[in-house]
Design a protein around this motif. Structure first.
Motif, short mmCIF file in Angstrom:
data_model
loop_
_atom_site.label_atom_id
_atom_site.label_comp_id
_atom_site.label_asym_id
_atom_site.label_seq_id
_atom_site.Cartn_x
_atom_site.Cartn_y
_atom_site.Cartn_z
N CYS A 9 0.86 -1.19 0.00
CA CYS A 9 0.00 0.00 0.00
C CYS A 9 0.89 1.24 0.00
CB CYS A 9 -0.91 0.01 1.23
SG CYS A 9 -2.03 1.42 1.25
N ILE A 10 0.69 2.08 -0.98
CA ILE A 10 1.43 3.34 -1.06
C ILE A 10 0.66 4.42 -0.31
CG2 ILE A 10 2.18 5.20 -2.60
CD1 ILE A 10 2.74 3.10 -4.72
N CYS A 11 1.36 5.11 0.57
CA CYS A 11 0.79 6.24 1.32
C CYS A 11 1.64 7.47 1.03
CB CYS A 11 0.80 5.96 2.82
SG CYS A 11 -0.22 4.57 3.33
N GLY A 12 1.04 8.64 1.19
CA GLY A 12 1.77 9.89 1.01
C GLY A 12 0.83 11.01 0.67
N SER A 13 1.36 12.21 0.69
CA SER A 13 0.58 13.39 0.35
C SER A 13 0.22 13.37 -1.13
CB SER A 13 1.41 14.65 0.64
OG SER A 13 0.75 15.79 0.12
N THR A 14 -1.01 13.78 -1.43
CA THR A 14 -1.43 13.83 -2.84
C THR A 14 -0.64 14.85 -3.64
OG1 THR A 14 -3.25 15.33 -2.32
CG2 THR A 14 -3.75 12.97 -2.36
N ARG A 15 0.10 15.72 -2.96
CA ARG A 15 0.97 16.65 -3.70
C ARG A 15 2.09 15.90 -4.42
NH1 ARG A 15 3.43 20.49 0.78
NH2 ARG A 15 1.35 20.21 1.55
N PHE A 16 2.31 14.64 -4.02
CA PHE A 16 3.35 13.82 -4.63
C PHE A 16 2.77 12.77 -5.57
CE2 PHE A 16 5.29 14.88 -0.36
CZ PHE A 16 6.04 15.95 -0.85
N ALA A 17 1.71 13.13 -6.27
CA ALA A 17 1.04 12.19 -7.18
C ALA A 17 2.01 11.62 -8.21
CB ALA A 17 -0.13 12.88 -7.87
N ASP A 18 2.89 12.44 -8.76
CA ASP A 18 3.84 11.95 -9.77
C ASP A 18 4.80 10.93 -9.16
OD1 ASP A 18 2.67 13.56 -11.70
OD2 ASP A 18 4.19 15.14 -11.51
N ALA A 36 -3.06 1.97 -3.88
CA ALA A 36 -2.63 3.37 -3.78
C ALA A 36 -3.86 4.28 -3.74
CB ALA A 36 -1.75 3.72 -4.99
N PRO A 37 -3.65 5.54 -3.35
CA PRO A 37 -4.76 6.48 -3.40
C PRO A 37 -5.38 6.50 -4.80
CG PRO A 37 -2.90 7.46 -2.27
CD PRO A 37 -2.41 6.18 -2.88
N GLY A 38 -6.70 6.58 -4.84
CA GLY A 38 -7.38 6.58 -6.13
C GLY A 38 -7.76 7.97 -6.62
N VAL A 39 -7.67 8.97 -5.74
CA VAL A 39 -8.07 10.33 -6.08
C VAL A 39 -6.97 11.28 -5.65
CG1 VAL A 39 -9.80 12.14 -5.67
CG2 VAL A 39 -10.51 9.75 -5.80
N PHE A 40 -6.60 12.19 -6.55
CA PHE A 40 -5.50 13.11 -6.28
C PHE A 40 -5.91 14.58 -6.42
CE2 PHE A 40 -3.32 9.21 -7.37
CZ PHE A 40 -2.38 9.13 -6.37
N LEU A 41 -7.19 14.90 -6.33
CA LEU A 41 -7.62 16.30 -6.46
C LEU A 41 -7.24 17.09 -5.22
CD1 LEU A 41 -11.19 15.86 -7.94
CD2 LEU A 41 -9.09 16.37 -9.16
N ARG A 42 -6.64 18.27 -5.46
CA ARG A 42 -6.27 19.17 -4.38
C ARG A 42 -6.76 20.56 -4.75
NH1 ARG A 42 -0.79 19.83 -2.66
NH2 ARG A 42 -0.49 20.45 -4.79
N ALA A 43 -7.15 21.33 -3.76
CA ALA A 43 -7.75 22.65 -3.99
C ALA A 43 -6.86 23.53 -4.86
CB ALA A 43 -8.04 23.33 -2.66
N PRO A 79 8.94 12.60 -0.50
CA PRO A 79 10.08 13.38 -0.98
C PRO A 79 10.49 14.48 0.00
CG PRO A 79 8.52 13.00 -2.75
CD PRO A 79 7.88 12.51 -1.48
N GLY A 80 11.78 14.57 0.22
CA GLY A 80 12.30 15.57 1.15
C GLY A 80 11.97 15.26 2.60
N GLY A 81 11.44 14.08 2.88
CA GLY A 81 11.09 13.71 4.24
C GLY A 81 9.73 14.20 4.69
N TYR A 82 8.96 14.82 3.78
CA TYR A 82 7.66 15.39 4.16
C TYR A 82 6.63 14.31 4.47
CZ TYR A 82 3.24 17.85 4.05
OH TYR A 82 2.01 18.34 4.39
N VAL A 83 5.99 14.44 5.62
CA VAL A 83 4.87 13.58 6.01
C VAL A 83 3.80 14.49 6.60
CG1 VAL A 83 4.11 11.73 7.53
CG2 VAL A 83 6.36 11.58 6.45
N GLY A 84 2.66 14.57 5.94
CA GLY A 84 1.59 15.43 6.40
C GLY A 84 0.69 14.76 7.42
N GLU A 85 -0.37 15.45 7.80
CA GLU A 85 -1.27 14.99 8.85
C GLU A 85 -1.96 13.67 8.49
OE1 GLU A 85 -5.40 16.61 10.80
OE2 GLU A 85 -3.84 18.09 10.36
N SER A 86 -2.54 13.57 7.30
CA SER A 86 -3.24 12.35 6.90
C SER A 86 -2.27 11.17 6.81
CB SER A 86 -3.94 12.54 5.56
OG SER A 86 -4.98 13.48 5.68
N THR A 87 -1.11 11.42 6.24
CA THR A 87 -0.13 10.35 6.12
C THR A 87 0.37 9.92 7.49
OG1 THR A 87 0.52 11.21 3.95
CG2 THR A 87 2.04 9.67 5.00
#
Length: 107
Positions: A9-18, A36-43, A79-87
């Protein structure tokens, strides 16, 4: 190939969709079943008509926890060690359920 391929299972911020897509591709070519996440829409990426509602976000979050349940291990794309709240919540859940966790970048 074993009787059942490994499931990751891939986890991570949707900002890293690529980056998640690249990890998905690499794992798939290695014979791994990828969840993996199925939706990558961000505001900041889309117009208001394409935003995810709070209710939809809650459903997606719950579905992703079920993906973690189904996986043999979790790969955090950070990437860069970033882990957000959801992750962070997903990592805590994976740890609580005893799933091995690896990261693409040092945390």
């Amino acid at each position: 190939m074993p009787d059942r391929p490994e499931v990751v299972c891939i986890c991570g911020s949707t900002r890293f969709a690529d980056e998640m897509s690249a990890a998905n591709r690499d794992l798939t070519f290695a014979g791994v079943i990828v969840l993996a996440p199925g939706v990558f829409l961000r505001a900041e990426d889309h117009g208001a008509d394409e935003l995810i509602t709070d209710a939809q976000k809650a459903v997606l979050g719950a579905l992703h926890l079920r993906k973690i349940d189904m996986a043999d291990r979790v790969l955090v794309v950070n990437p860069g060690g970033y882990v957000g709240e959801s992750t962070s919540r997903e990592i805590a859940y994976a740890r609580a359920t005893g799933k091995p966790i690896s990261f693409t970048d040092p945390v």
